[in-house]
Design an enzyme around this catalytic site. Structure first.
Site, PDB file in Angstrom:
ATOM      1  N   ASP A 103       0.883  -1.157   0.000  1.00 43.14           N
ATOM      2  CA  ASP A 103       0.000   0.000   0.000  1.00 43.14           C
ATOM      3  C   ASP A 103       0.934   1.224   0.000  1.00 43.14           C
ATOM      4  O   ASP A 103       2.095   1.125   0.407  1.00 43.14           O
ATOM      5  CB  ASP A 103      -0.861  -0.045   1.256  1.00 43.14           C
ATOM      6  N   LEU A 104       0.434   2.352  -0.465  1.00 43.26           N
ATOM      7  CA  LEU A 104       1.300   3.544  -0.547  1.00 43.26           C
ATOM      8  C   LEU A 104       1.156   4.442   0.689  1.00 43.26           C
ATOM      9  O   LEU A 104       2.087   4.593   1.488  1.00 43.26           O
ATOM     10  CB  LEU A 104       0.961   4.328  -1.824  1.00 43.26           C
ATOM     11  N   ASP A 105      -0.045   5.026   0.832  1.00 51.23           N
ATOM     12  CA  ASP A 105      -0.282   5.989   1.910  1.00 51.23           C
ATOM     13  C   ASP A 105      -0.182   5.323   3.281  1.00 51.23           C
ATOM     14  O   ASP A 105      -0.955   4.415   3.576  1.00 51.23           O
ATOM     15  CB  ASP A 105      -1.684   6.608   1.753  1.00 51.23           C
ATOM     16  N   THR A 123       1.811  10.087   3.902  1.00 48.99           N
ATOM     17  CA  THR A 123       0.810  11.009   3.355  1.00 48.99           C
ATOM     18  C   THR A 123      -0.487  10.979   4.152  1.00 48.99           C
ATOM     19  O   THR A 123      -1.322  11.858   3.973  1.00 48.99           O
ATOM     20  CB  THR A 123       0.468  10.631   1.899  1.00 48.99           C
ATOM     21  N   LYS A 151      -8.881   5.547   6.112  1.00 44.75           N
ATOM     22  CA  LYS A 151      -7.626   4.979   5.610  1.00 44.75           C
ATOM     23  C   LYS A 151      -7.887   3.834   4.648  1.00 44.75           C
ATOM     24  O   LYS A 151      -8.633   2.911   4.964  1.00 44.75           O
ATOM     25  CB  LYS A 151      -6.742   4.520   6.772  1.00 44.75           C
ATOM     26  N   SER A 188      -2.541   0.643  -4.456  1.00 44.71           N
ATOM     27  CA  SER A 188      -3.083   1.785  -3.710  1.00 44.71           C
ATOM     28  C   SER A 188      -4.406   2.250  -4.275  1.00 44.71           C
ATOM     29  O   SER A 188      -4.626   2.195  -5.484  1.00 44.71           O
ATOM     30  CB  SER A 188      -2.077   2.936  -3.778  1.00 44.71           C
ATOM     31  N   ALA A 189      -5.269   2.743  -3.397  1.00 46.43           N
ATOM     32  CA  ALA A 189      -6.548   3.302  -3.834  1.00 46.43           C
ATOM     33  C   ALA A 189      -6.385   4.710  -4.393  1.00 46.43           C
ATOM     34  O   ALA A 189      -7.300   5.268  -4.981  1.00 46.43           O
ATOM     35  CB  ALA A 189      -7.523   3.333  -2.657  1.00 46.43           C
ATOM     36  N   LYS A 197     -10.836  -1.115  -1.813  1.00 45.00           N
ATOM     37  CA  LYS A 197     -10.601  -1.981  -0.660  1.00 45.00           C
ATOM     38  C   LYS A 197     -11.778  -1.771   0.302  1.00 45.00           C
ATOM     39  O   LYS A 197     -12.258  -0.647   0.405  1.00 45.00           O
ATOM     40  CB  LYS A 197      -9.301  -1.578   0.057  1.00 45.00           C
ATOM     41  N   GLU A 205       0.157  -3.370   4.568  1.00 42.19           N
ATOM     42  CA  GLU A 205      -0.974  -2.447   4.687  1.00 42.19           C
ATOM     43  C   GLU A 205      -1.043  -1.785   6.054  1.00 42.19           C
ATOM     44  O   GLU A 205      -0.783  -2.435   7.063  1.00 42.19           O
ATOM     45  CB  GLU A 205      -2.268  -3.242   4.516  1.00 42.19           C
ATOM     46  N   ASP A 206      -1.468  -0.520   6.078  1.00 37.83           N
ATOM     47  CA  ASP A 206      -1.673   0.166   7.358  1.00 37.83           C
ATOM     48  C   ASP A 206      -3.149   0.345   7.688  1.00 37.83           C
ATOM     49  O   ASP A 206      -3.481   0.902   8.732  1.00 37.83           O
ATOM     50  CB  ASP A 206      -1.000   1.544   7.348  1.00 37.83           C
TER      51      ASP A 206
HETATM   52  C1  G6P Z   1      -5.461   5.816   0.044  1.00 41.35           C
HETATM   53  C2  G6P Z   1      -5.596   6.534   1.378  1.00 41.35           C
HETATM   54  C3  G6P Z   1      -6.978   7.112   1.540  1.00 41.35           C
HETATM   55  C4  G6P Z   1      -7.334   7.941   0.310  1.00 41.35           C
HETATM   56  C5  G6P Z   1      -7.297   7.086  -0.935  1.00 41.35           C
HETATM   57  C6  G6P Z   1      -7.623   7.875  -2.198  1.00 41.35           C
HETATM   58  O1  G6P Z   1      -6.082   4.593   0.140  1.00 41.35           O
HETATM   59  O2  G6P Z   1      -5.318   5.672   2.461  1.00 41.35           O
HETATM   60  O3  G6P Z   1      -6.995   7.892   2.704  1.00 41.35           O
HETATM   61  O4  G6P Z   1      -8.616   8.515   0.456  1.00 41.35           O
HETATM   62  O5  G6P Z   1      -5.996   6.540  -1.054  1.00 41.35           O
HETATM   63  O6  G6P Z   1      -6.595   8.786  -2.442  1.00 41.35           O
HETATM   64  P1  G6P Z   1      -6.640   9.958  -3.497  1.00 41.35           P
HETATM   65  O7  G6P Z   1      -5.223  10.465  -3.528  1.00 41.35           O
HETATM   66  O8  G6P Z   1      -7.061   9.370  -4.797  1.00 41.35           O
HETATM   67  O9  G6P Z   1      -7.616  10.948  -2.990  1.00 41.35           O
HETATM   68 MG    MG Z   2      -2.677   3.143   3.586  1.00 45.54          MG
END
Ligand code: G6P
Ligand code: MG
Length: 218
Positions: free
Chosen positions: A8-10, A16, A44, A113-114, A144, A168-169
């Site tokens: 996962d990224l964030d 972030t 999240k 990542s989402a 997710k 994943e967090d």
């Molecule tokens: C990740 C983060 C979420 C965020 C989503 C969409 O999964 O954990 O907090 O809302 O990405 O991110 P974006 O940059 O497309 O708004």
């Molecule tokens: Mg995350």
């Protein structure tokens, strides 16, 4: 044995999560209610649109589709303001050495990542070249806890789910990994990530050898 690690990224690769929170909190303030860090836990791993719906639920606010679109857009503008100012110092500790070591051992790496801002963030931080595949919110439709994003990443890498490990967090992300039949490493608090196969505090706790031990403990 592991053939692919999907991150996962964030909140896993880069911090972030705090910028997402600041931007959502600003929107809540604008709408006249308080949005706490505890409320934020629910956002999240969740897509932008779904995050907004949860936030509006917390604030007990009804909105038209037009308002929702505008607010999601505003939030993203504020968020992008933060992330374009980010530097490589915001890559979380241990990330780069771990990625390098995995690839030295022949393990493929991917982002799952989402976020629709994943490419922007990864290029800002100079991390693009560390991943064999990047699957983000622009490439998948089901958010997710649906496993789509991780399954797509494993497919691109040509690795089956049982040979894939997800980092994943977010609770929704752990659920997604498990639903996809993958091993799930929670990164963060073991109270929040109770459904993970194992939980680590951060990637700084890991190197290849310790990672192999973790997988065997389970
Ligand atoms: C990740 C983060 C979420 C965020 C989503 C969409 O999964 O954990 O907090 O809302 O990405 O991110 P974006 O940059 O497309 O708004
Ligand atoms: Mg995350």
């Amino acid at each position: 044995n592991v053939k692919a690690c999907i991150f996962d990224l964030d909140g896993v690769i880069v911090d972030t999560a705090k910028y997402h929170y600041l931007a959502w909190r600003r929107l809540a303030e604008m709408l006249g209610f308080e949005f706490t860090e505890k409320d934020n836990e629910r956002l999240k791993g969740v897509s932008r649109v779904r995050s907004l719906e949860i936030l509006l639920e917390v604030g007990n606010i009804d909105a038209t589709p037009e308002q929702k679109e505008k607010w999601a857009h505003d939030k993203n503008e504020w968020y992008v303001d933060y992330i374009t100012k980010m530097g490589a110092d915001e890559i979380l500790p241990g990330v780069v050495p771990f990625l390098v070591e995995l690839r030295q051992k022949g393990i493929k790496t991917a982002i799952g990542s989402a976020s629709k801002n994943a490419n922007l963030i990864l290029s800002r931080l100079g991390l693009m070249s560390h991943f064999d595949a990047i699957i983000d919110g622009n490439k998948v439709s089901a958010a997710k806890p649906d496993p789509e994003v991780f399954v797509a990443a494993a497919n691109v890498l040509g690795v089956s789910p049982e040979h894939s490990v997800v980092f994943e967090d977010a609770e929704a992300g752990i659920e997604a990994a498990k639903a996809g039949g993958m091993f799930a490493v929670g990164v963060g608090s073991d109270q929040i990530l109770a459904k993970a196969d194992v939980v680590i505090g951060s990637l700084a706790d890991l190197n290849y050898e310790k990672f192999m031990c973790l997988l065997n403990v389970k």
